[in-house]
Design an enzyme around this catalytic site. Structure first.
Site, short mmCIF file in Angstrom:
data_model
loop_
_atom_site.label_atom_id
_atom_site.label_comp_id
_atom_site.label_asym_id
_atom_site.label_seq_id
_atom_site.Cartn_x
_atom_site.Cartn_y
_atom_site.Cartn_z
N PRO A 112 -32.20 68.19 1.96
CA PRO A 112 -31.97 69.64 3.06
C PRO A 112 -31.05 69.82 3.08
O PRO A 112 -29.30 69.38 3.90
CB PRO A 112 -32.54 69.56 4.22
CG PRO A 112 -33.29 68.06 4.06
CD PRO A 112 -32.79 67.36 3.16
N GLY A 116 -27.49 68.06 7.94
CA GLY A 116 -26.92 66.63 8.98
C GLY A 116 -26.97 65.37 7.76
O GLY A 116 -26.72 64.32 8.01
N LEU A 117 -27.57 65.77 6.31
CA LEU A 117 -27.72 64.51 5.36
C LEU A 117 -26.50 64.65 4.16
O LEU A 117 -26.94 63.88 3.28
CB LEU A 117 -29.07 64.58 4.69
CG LEU A 117 -30.75 64.36 6.08
CD1 LEU A 117 -31.30 64.35 5.35
CD2 LEU A 117 -30.60 63.37 6.63
N GLY A 118 -25.41 65.18 4.55
CA GLY A 118 -24.85 65.58 3.51
C GLY A 118 -25.14 65.92 2.28
O GLY A 118 -24.56 65.26 1.05
N SER A 120 -23.55 69.23 0.95
CA SER A 120 -22.55 68.71 0.32
C SER A 120 -22.30 68.15 -0.21
O SER A 120 -21.10 67.85 -1.46
CB SER A 120 -21.61 69.76 1.07
OG SER A 120 -21.49 69.21 2.36
N ASP A 164 -18.36 61.76 4.76
CA ASP A 164 -19.35 61.22 3.19
C ASP A 164 -19.88 61.45 2.01
O ASP A 164 -20.17 61.18 1.73
CB ASP A 164 -19.58 63.47 3.80
CG ASP A 164 -20.69 63.96 4.96
OD1 ASP A 164 -21.11 63.02 6.07
OD2 ASP A 164 -21.51 64.48 5.24
#
Ligand code: PMV
Length: 329
Positions: A112, A116-118, A120, A164
């Site tokens: 998504p 917050g799951l990196g 990009s 990230d």
């Protein structure tokens, strides 16, 4: 035509504080962005993104991204997304010494956006790998991580740590402290459960908010320092395979992030639901403001509790992904 993929991540500990030189421990998860890069006959860049949790969009524009494409997507999100791809392609052109190379780029991602799951970092890392390979150049993961960091730094106006991008390029659990980035070996099985509220936070604004608080109040600066202490303690717990202590420290880390103003009502609701579902610990992951929480739970309790939590849109398990960026075909 080359397809490469790279994983997303959760922060076990240390987001925000990492921006001020404290250590952080992100962990790659088995959710990937897949990027296909195909050389064009001209110098243009055409990007086709089908499932970035946005309605699908296709954009065609030249290298400097002049003119706004006419698509039904929130403009800042689109501009940011395009900025990442554009800068990643610039890095590939630079690495392969092919300044005029044009590409058709396709993005498929199960991470998504802005949650917050990196997402990009995964898109940028995989895009650099796919486009350089398409130009006949193979970079090692450390160089891809470095180039991907420069893309994030550029697009996020200097508000980016190496966490990230290094994690996405290398895979596994990593430790990042300023420019010192390394993989952590012999990590135990980490039973991550992720809750997603369907939203996203504005990373730039959230980082700026913490920066202001830190400048205004010594106790806010101490809070950032205390997050660093949690990370150092967490590294020992990780080494010892002590999941109970890891969970306790995640709870503590969430409390401090909340004190710094980067949690939200739904993130807090999901964290509390996870705790009531007997998670070993739970915290928000990433910049906050909305998006995802990560809990540690080897059993079903957390998943069940989150499924019945108002504001939680989806719940899934995510294994640690020990592989970083890789070529798919
Ligand atoms: O929400 P994400 O995945 O972009 O993570 C942001 C993490 C911060 O520490 C807040 C910023 C950074 O670049 O490290």
């Amino acid at each position: 035509m080359v397809t490469s993929s790279a994983p997303g991540k959760v922060y076990l500990f240390g987001e925000h504080a990492v921006v001020y030189g404290e250590p952080a421990v992100p962990c790659a998860i088995e959710r990937r962005a897949r990027i296909t890069a195909e050389r064009r006959g001209d110098d243009r860049l055409r990007v086709n993104a089908t499932d970035l949790t946005l309605d699908g969009f296709t954009v065609e524009y030249d290298g400097d991204a002049t003119g706004t494409p006419d698509v039904d997507v929130a403009e800042p999100l689109l501009e940011e997304g395009m900025g990442y791809v554009n800068e990643a392609i610039e890095q590939a052109r630079d690495a392969a010494d092919a300044p005029d190379a044009g590409f058709d780029v396709t993005i498929e991602s199960s991470i998504p956006l802005g949650a917050g799951l990196g997402s990009s970092a995964a898109v940028v890392t995989a895009a650099i790998d796919a486009a350089t390979r398409e130009l006949g150049v193979e970079l090692d993961a450390a160089e891809i991580a470095d180039r991907a960091y420069h893309v994030e730094y550029e697009v996020q106006d200097g508000q980016a740590s190496r966490a990230d991008t290094f994690c996405s390029a290398m895979g596994g659990a990593v430790r990042v402290e300023s420019d010192d980035c390394r993989r952590i070996d012999d990590v135990p099985n980490l039973p991550f459960v992720i809750g997603y509220d369907g939203g996203s936070g504005d990373t730039g604004a959230l980082v700026a908010g913490v920066r202001d608080l830190r400048e205004e109040y010594d106790f806010a600066a101490d809070t950032v320092g205390a997050i660093g202490d949690i990370v150092r303690q967490g590294e020992q717990a990780l080494k010892a395979g002590d999941l109970e202590e890891l969970g306790e420290l995640m709870d503590f880390n969430h409390g401090l992030l909340s004190a710094l103003g980067v949690s939200s009502r739904t993130l807090d609701a999901m964290v509390w639901a996870a705790r009531e579902g007997d998670a070993l610990g739970a915290k928000l992951t990433g910049a906050g403001g909305g998006g995802c929480i990560v809990a540690l739970d080897p059993d079903d309790g957390t998943e069940t509790a989150l499924r019945y939590t108002q504001g939680c849109e989806s719940v899934f398990r995510a294994e640690l992904d020990t592989e970083g960026v890789r070529v798919e075909s």
